[in-house]
Design a protein around this motif. Structure first.
Motif, PDB file in Angstrom:
ATOM      1  N   ALA A 755       0.829  -1.206   0.000  1.00 57.14           N
ATOM      2  CA  ALA A 755       0.000   0.000   0.000  1.00 57.14           C
ATOM      3  C   ALA A 755       0.865   1.258   0.000  1.00 57.14           C
ATOM      4  O   ALA A 755       0.347   2.365  -0.121  1.00 57.14           O
ATOM      5  N   TYR A 758       0.404   4.868  -1.996  1.00 53.66           N
ATOM      6  CA  TYR A 758      -0.988   5.210  -2.323  1.00 53.66           C
ATOM      7  C   TYR A 758      -1.604   6.116  -1.269  1.00 53.66           C
ATOM      8  O   TYR A 758      -1.499   5.879  -0.071  1.00 53.66           O
ATOM      9  N   CYS A 777     -10.271  -0.490   2.427  1.00 51.53           N
ATOM     10  CA  CYS A 777     -10.073   0.919   2.119  1.00 51.53           C
ATOM     11  C   CYS A 777      -8.631   1.252   2.490  1.00 51.53           C
ATOM     12  O   CYS A 777      -8.117   0.800   3.511  1.00 51.53           O
ATOM     13  N   ILE A 778      -7.970   2.020   1.633  1.00 44.61           N
ATOM     14  CA  ILE A 778      -6.598   2.440   1.913  1.00 44.61           C
ATOM     15  C   ILE A 778      -6.631   3.917   2.275  1.00 44.61           C
ATOM     16  O   ILE A 778      -7.298   4.713   1.597  1.00 44.61           O
ATOM     17  N   SER A 781      -1.443   5.202   2.769  1.00 48.17           N
ATOM     18  CA  SER A 781      -0.546   4.045   2.646  1.00 48.17           C
ATOM     19  C   SER A 781      -0.804   2.935   3.655  1.00 48.17           C
ATOM     20  O   SER A 781       0.031   2.073   3.870  1.00 48.17           O
ATOM     21  N   LYS A 782      -1.928   2.968   4.314  1.00 46.48           N
ATOM     22  CA  LYS A 782      -2.285   1.919   5.270  1.00 46.48           C
ATOM     23  C   LYS A 782      -3.572   1.256   4.763  1.00 46.48           C
ATOM     24  O   LYS A 782      -4.482   1.961   4.318  1.00 46.48           O
ATOM     25  N   VAL A 783      -3.631  -0.061   4.883  1.00 45.02           N
ATOM     26  CA  VAL A 783      -4.799  -0.781   4.383  1.00 45.02           C
ATOM     27  C   VAL A 783      -5.698  -1.179   5.554  1.00 45.02           C
ATOM     28  O   VAL A 783      -5.203  -1.637   6.576  1.00 45.02           O
ATOM     29  N   SER A 800      -5.720  -3.732  10.217  1.00 41.88           N
ATOM     30  CA  SER A 800      -4.959  -2.826   9.375  1.00 41.88           C
ATOM     31  C   SER A 800      -3.612  -3.452   9.059  1.00 41.88           C
ATOM     32  O   SER A 800      -3.108  -4.298   9.796  1.00 41.88           O
ATOM     33  N   ASP A 802       0.071  -3.134   6.013  1.00 38.04           N
ATOM     34  CA  ASP A 802       0.766  -2.307   5.034  1.00 38.04           C
ATOM     35  C   ASP A 802       0.599  -2.833   3.621  1.00 38.04           C
ATOM     36  O   ASP A 802       1.046  -2.217   2.664  1.00 38.04           O
ATOM     37  N   SER A 803       0.014  -4.032   3.513  1.00 36.68           N
ATOM     38  CA  SER A 803      -0.136  -4.595   2.168  1.00 36.68           C
ATOM     39  C   SER A 803      -1.468  -5.314   2.088  1.00 36.68           C
ATOM     40  O   SER A 803      -2.143  -5.501   3.096  1.00 36.68           O
ATOM     41  N   PHE A 804      -1.839  -5.722   0.883  1.00 41.86           N
ATOM     42  CA  PHE A 804      -3.158  -6.340   0.740  1.00 41.86           C
ATOM     43  C   PHE A 804      -3.165  -7.370  -0.380  1.00 41.86           C
ATOM     44  O   PHE A 804      -2.327  -7.337  -1.286  1.00 41.86           O
ATOM     45  N   LEU A 811      -6.730   2.376  -6.926  1.00 39.86           N
ATOM     46  CA  LEU A 811      -5.767   3.015  -6.019  1.00 39.86           C
ATOM     47  C   LEU A 811      -5.308   4.365  -6.552  1.00 39.86           C
ATOM     48  O   LEU A 811      -5.004   4.500  -7.739  1.00 39.86           O
TER      49      LEU A 811
END
Ligand SMILES: Cc1ncc(C[n+]2csc(CCOP(=O)(O)OP(=O)(O)O)c2C)c(N)n1
Ligand SMILES: [Mg+2]
Length: 1017
Positions: A755, A758, A777-778, A781-783, A800, A802-804, A811
């Motif tokens: 993330a 973004y 939802c991002i 930069s946090k998912v 939450s 950092d990636s998804f 995005l």
């Protein structure tokens, strides 16, 4: 001569004198702990014929009991502790009393005067401890001669400021002799003198309320409850109800003022504030759109009622307080008028004065204007209905319901018929929907049953936890009962000590404790005190093996699972009795057993640990049900219950809570067709299975939003350099069309995207297991992803990262430049603006598909979360019921981070739009516009996922939010996700936004989409 007369008065031991003074102040029970520093004091109290010494197992419980005693009676209450740990244990209850403005005197013993600061055991400066805690009076008496005056001052401050105060008595002084003062004309007694507002003051207040169009809310705090006798509170002549009727004003109460009015009255709208928000959309919406609030003895809730989300006053106030000290307490807000004196009698005087003014010809213009009002939105419709006196029509419905409830009292529990809908009904105006999980019983079920059994003068003591919210929502009191709760401090463990105080004050009455397994255990040792004093207490413990409110209310909570004893066995060990309640059918029997028992009785209710009060679905249907009955009564079968009628809300296509003429016509057409062709049972079947609403007529009446000019939103375009292209390249992952058909490209389910880089983003997503798909939802930069894999313990919680992982996402890269900023301030339209209006006006401004994100405060934030998505080999069509939105959850006054995208199905930029639809919207399942044309427009460039024609009964997965964009009608699609913030400003929970939400304050960035860039390629 004088000297002789003086010395001839008999001397008293200091603590005996003190006990006399307490009795003169109306004190009956003294709650306390024991110890070496209070031996003479406890001796005098326990041997005084006018006082009852109540030894509590922990001094904290003693101070809580005193706080509750003062709240119940309005009189001074007293607690006692020895020096050191005894004194420090008192702190919580004293602060509790201070916060709720209950007059409490704490008396502690200290070391003897010659040992203060020298003794090394249990020597603390307790007077400093309590001063630091905020007590306005906390002193040590250093001579017996000073005792009468110091005591007088302490009590005067407690009563005048409605505060907790503290007096420390060195143990040697306690047993000395003093000569009682000749005169006992106390300042404390002066402060008891009644204030009585002048008639002109009352007239001034009435004048401020003269206009019949004024939207007024009446709010009641516990000081209003103290003044009313149970008879007055439950009578139709209740002064607050009479005032509400004259003003056509809804009444809301603090939790500890519940019982002040009959909650089955159509103008009683329940509890708001920290303990009452979930579920109660109607009162929240009314307060948010009110012009004025009448505060009767309200403290802790005032902020919530009169200010916006930034705590600035946005509503006018007329304040009623018993005395100037109480009124002065609130100096931060402005009042049109402050009226001092007995609250109930001033409510009566005000009612008479307003009734006079409103009967005069001058007021008629206001009434006439009301008759002509065309409400423009949901709030205004509700207000107009209220102000025109529409609530009077519902009185009969409510009365019938409440009569039915009364007649059920003490009868054998009715076995639920097999086809009964999974809803319970309150005798009051709110309906709560609660399904049952096997092995568990819904708290609402118990509280509703309890409400029907309570008599005037009974006392309900509510502890702190999720159970507080349930009690606020589901206890429906018919008036005269008192509720004791820790309003300002929210102290767990409050309820049992409060119940002991209440039971001693009202020994012939039923006193009920409502507590969670966590809160109950904080003061459970007081069962021994209750037993010793033969208290008649029913303790209902909702056991979810969890610190529920912490678990549900915050992010990333660990360490909140708790092991509890068998509370029924424990009750027996303490000499009481009890039963376990594990399903709905056991409730009535358990309550009957509790009623029959003498002394302590515990109901341990097994509560589903997944159940949280935020999911409470409470519907105020009185206006709706009566409207539908009036308009469609000729078509509706007699056996239709209110809960059935309520289902016709599906015809409320514009989502304003009532049926417009078009919507009623649609309902008439659909129901009429069924009734003509078949009997009533077919209609009922269709209604209860939901088939009724799968009729195409429903979609044809959809009245979409028409733009109004000028736009209320502020648009600021970002200046662009000459020749610089508008719009941004937006990154994407996957495509929705693939997800719907379960043709996700190989490898995509396992691929993790960072993330970082973004600003924002959203869409279908999954975490780890990829079994469940949820909202994602991002933000920055946090998912944030809602876990919807029901095999996981954190099912339905937001996590939450950092990636998804994602099968379809959109995005906004950090490099993207916003094309405009759009803002809206709540103060410009206090009732807010519909979200569809925002989308509509943005479309007009942007003239292009766009992404938006930013912060939004909502008046009404209607959100949903998908439960399951078809990544397990099935298509949407195979399990559409699971895939379809879960019922919406409505929040009010919530700050959120919102991110969404909007496109029209007939955009000027055809191919790009087709791509966007494929990437973002579930458009190929919608039934918008001309199907063939829409299908063509949406086919992706490679033709791989051409839309299938819509089958009857399919649902709209994209949100068709608006029409009338540009010169001709076009359909606008919006898909938006949001993350709610908690009180600490942390992002906590992610949702899908429903379009009937209403914006209060907002600041969004808008990015026109120039091109899409697939990062999964
Ligand atoms: C004395 C005290 N400690 C901590 C808290 C914070 N707190 C609020 S609710 C709650 C959990 C309550 O759990 P329980 O009594 O089991 O009720 P539930 O929420 O599970 O219904 C906690 C720890 C508090 N309000 N008071
Ligand atoms: Mg619990």
């Amino acid at each position: 001569m004088f000297r002789r007369a003086f010395s001839s008065r008999p001397q008293r031991r200091v603590t005996d004198y003190l006990a006399d003074v307490l009795v003169r102040q109306g004190v009956k029970n003294v709650f306390g702990g024991h110890g070496g520093a209070v031996i003479p004091l406890v001796d005098s109290i326990s041997s005084h014929p006018g006082l009852n010494w109540v030894y509590m197992r922990n001094e904290q419980a003693a101070s809580l009991a005193a706080a509750a005693d003062a709240k119940l009676t309005g009189r001074l209450a007293v607690c006692v502790a020895t020096s050191g740990p005894g004194a420090s244990h008192l702190t919580t209850g004293l602060v509790d009393a201070l916060q709720d403005r209950c007059p409490v005197l704490a008396i502690t013993g200290t070391k003897a005067t010659n040992a203060i600061d020298l003794s090394e055991f249990q020597m603390i400066h307790q007077e400093e401890l309590f001063r630091a805690a905020g007590l306005p009076f906390s002193n040590v008496v250093m001579s017996e001669a000073a005792v009468p005056a110091m005591l007088r001052n302490a009590i005067a401050v407690a009563l005048r400021e409605k505060a907790a105060v503290h007096l420390a008595l060195p143990v040697d002084i306690q047993s000395r002799m003093l000569t009682p003062p000749r005169s006992e004309v106390w300042q404390a007694e002066v402060s008891h003198l009644e204030y009585q507002a002048s008639e002109s003051r009352v007239q001034l207040a009435a004048k401020a309320l003269e206009d019949p169009q004024l939207r007024i809310v009446i709010a009641l705090g516990h000081r209003a409850a103290i003044e009313l006798s149970p008879g007055e509170a439950s009578s139709p002549a209740n002064p607050y109800l009479r005032l509400a009727e004259t003003l056509n004003a809804p009444i809301i109460t603090q939790l500890d003022a519940k019982g002040c009015v009959d909650e089955t009255h159509p103008l009683s709208y329940g509890v708001l504030g920290i303990f009452g928000n979930p579920g109660l959309d109607a009162p929240r919406a009314l307060v948010n759109s009110a012009d004025m609030v009448l505060l009767f003895g309200v403290d802790r809730q005032a902020i919530d009622l009169i200010s916006d989300a930034s705590f600035n006053q946005v509503r006018r106030v007329v304040e009623f307080e018993p005395d100037a000290g109480s009124a002065a307490y609130h100096r931060w807000y402005e009042c049109d008028v402050v009226v001092l004196g007995k609250l109930a009698s001033n409510a009566r005087r005000l009612e008479a004065a307003v009734a006079n003014l409103r009967a005069a010809p001058a007021a008629q213009a206001g009434y006439n204007a009301l008759a002509d009002t065309q409400p423009i939105n949901e709030y205004m419709r509700h207000w107009t209905w209220l102000l025109r006196g529409g609530w009077r029509n519902t009185a009969s419905i409510l009365r019938a319901r409440s009569d039915a409830a009364t007649s059920q009292r003490d009868e054998t529990p009715p076995e639920a018929p097999d086809d009964a809908p999974p809803t319970g009904s309150l005798p009051g105006r709110f309906q709560i929907e609660h399904g049952e999980t096997e092995g568990y019983c819904h708290p609402g079920r118990v509280l509703e049953a309890l409400s029907k059994r309570l008599q005037p003068e009974d006392v309900v003591c509510v502890d702190v936890g999720d159970i507080t919210l349930w009690a606020s929502l589901c206890l429906c009191l018919s008036g005269g009962q008192r509720v004791l709760s820790s309003q300002g401090m929210g102290t767990m463990g409050y309820a049992l000590p409060a119940a002991i105080a209440a039971s001693l004050e009202r020994p012939k009455r039923n006193v009920v404790v409502i507590a969670g397994d966590g809160g109950a255990q904080m003061t459970i040792g007081e069962l021994a005190t209750a037993k010793q004093h033969k208290c008649q207490i029913t303790m209902i413990i909702f056991n979810n093996h969890l610190l529920g409110r912490v678990h549900f209310g915050f992010d990333d909570v660990r360490g909140d699972e708790i092991v509890s004893p068998d509370f029924v066995a424990l009750a027996r060990a303490y000499g009481g009795d009890g039963v376990h309640v594990r399903c709905a059918t056991e409730v009535e029997g358990a309550l009957r057993a509790a009623r029959a028992a003498s002394g302590l009785f515990v109901l341990e209710v097994a509560v589903d640990p997944q159940l949280k009060a935020e999911y409470a679905r409470m519907r105020d249907d009185t206006s709706f049900v009566s409207q539908v009955r009036e308009s469609l009564g000729d078509l509706l079968p007699a056996e239709m219950r209110p809960s059935d009628v309520r289902k016709l809300i599906a015809f409320d296509i514009d989502g304003d809570g009532m049926l417009s003429a078009d919507e009623l016509a649609a309902a008439r057409k659909v129901i009429g067709a069924l009734r003509r062709s078949d009997d009533a049972s077919a209609l009922m079947r269709a209604l209860r299975t939901g088939q009724l609403f799968k009729n195409p007529v429903l979609t044809s009446v959809k009245q979409l939003f028409a733009p109004l000019e000028p736009s209320p939103f502020r648009f600021e375009r970002t200046p662009r350099a000459d020749g610089e292209e508008e719009g941004s390249v937006i990154d994407t992952v996957g495509a929705v069309s693939h997800v719907l058909k379960s043709h996700v490209p190989p490898g995509l389910r396992e691929r993790r995207f960072s993330a970082a880089g973004y600003k924002a983003g959203f869409e279908v997503a999954a975490i780890d297991s990829m079994k469940g798909l949820g909202e994602m939802c991002i933000a920055d930069s946090k998912v944030y992803v809602r876990e919807t894999d029901d095999s996981r313990p954190d099912f339905f919680e937001t996590r939450s990262s950092d990636s998804f992982l994602s099968t379809a996402a959109l995005l906004v890269p950090n490099s993207a430049v916003p094309d405009m900023r759009v803002r809206f301030l709540a103060k410009e339209a206090p009732q807010g603006l519909p979200f569809v209006r925002l989308v509509n006006d943005l479309c007009v401004e942007a003239q292009s598909p766009f992404v938006f994100f930013g912060e939004v405060d909502w008046h009404k934030c209607d959100v949903t979360s998908i439960s399951r998505a078809p990544t397990d080999g099935l298509t949407v069509h195979d399990h559409i019921a699971d895939f379809y939105w879960k019922p919406g959850t409505v929040f009010h006054s919530n700050r959120t981070f919102l991110c969404g995208a909007v496109a029209r199905d007939e955009e000027p930029r055809g191919p790009l739009c087709a791509q966007i639809f494929d990437k973002i919207f579930y458009s190929d399942l919608s039934r918008a516009g001309s199907k063939a044309k829409a299908a063509d427009a949406r086919a992706p460039a490679d033709g791989a996922a051409r839309a299938e024609p819509t089958k009857p009964g399919e649902h709209h997965f994209s949100e068709k939010v608006s029409s009338l964009v540009g010169p001709s009608k076009k359909h606008v699609y919006c898909h938006a996700h949001l993350i709610t913030y908690n009180a600490a400003g942390k992002l906590v929970d992610v949702w899908h936004l429903n379009p009937n939400s209403v914006v209060a304050d907002m600041d969004l960035q808008v990015y026109k989409i120039r091109a899409l860039n697939a990062i999964d390629a």
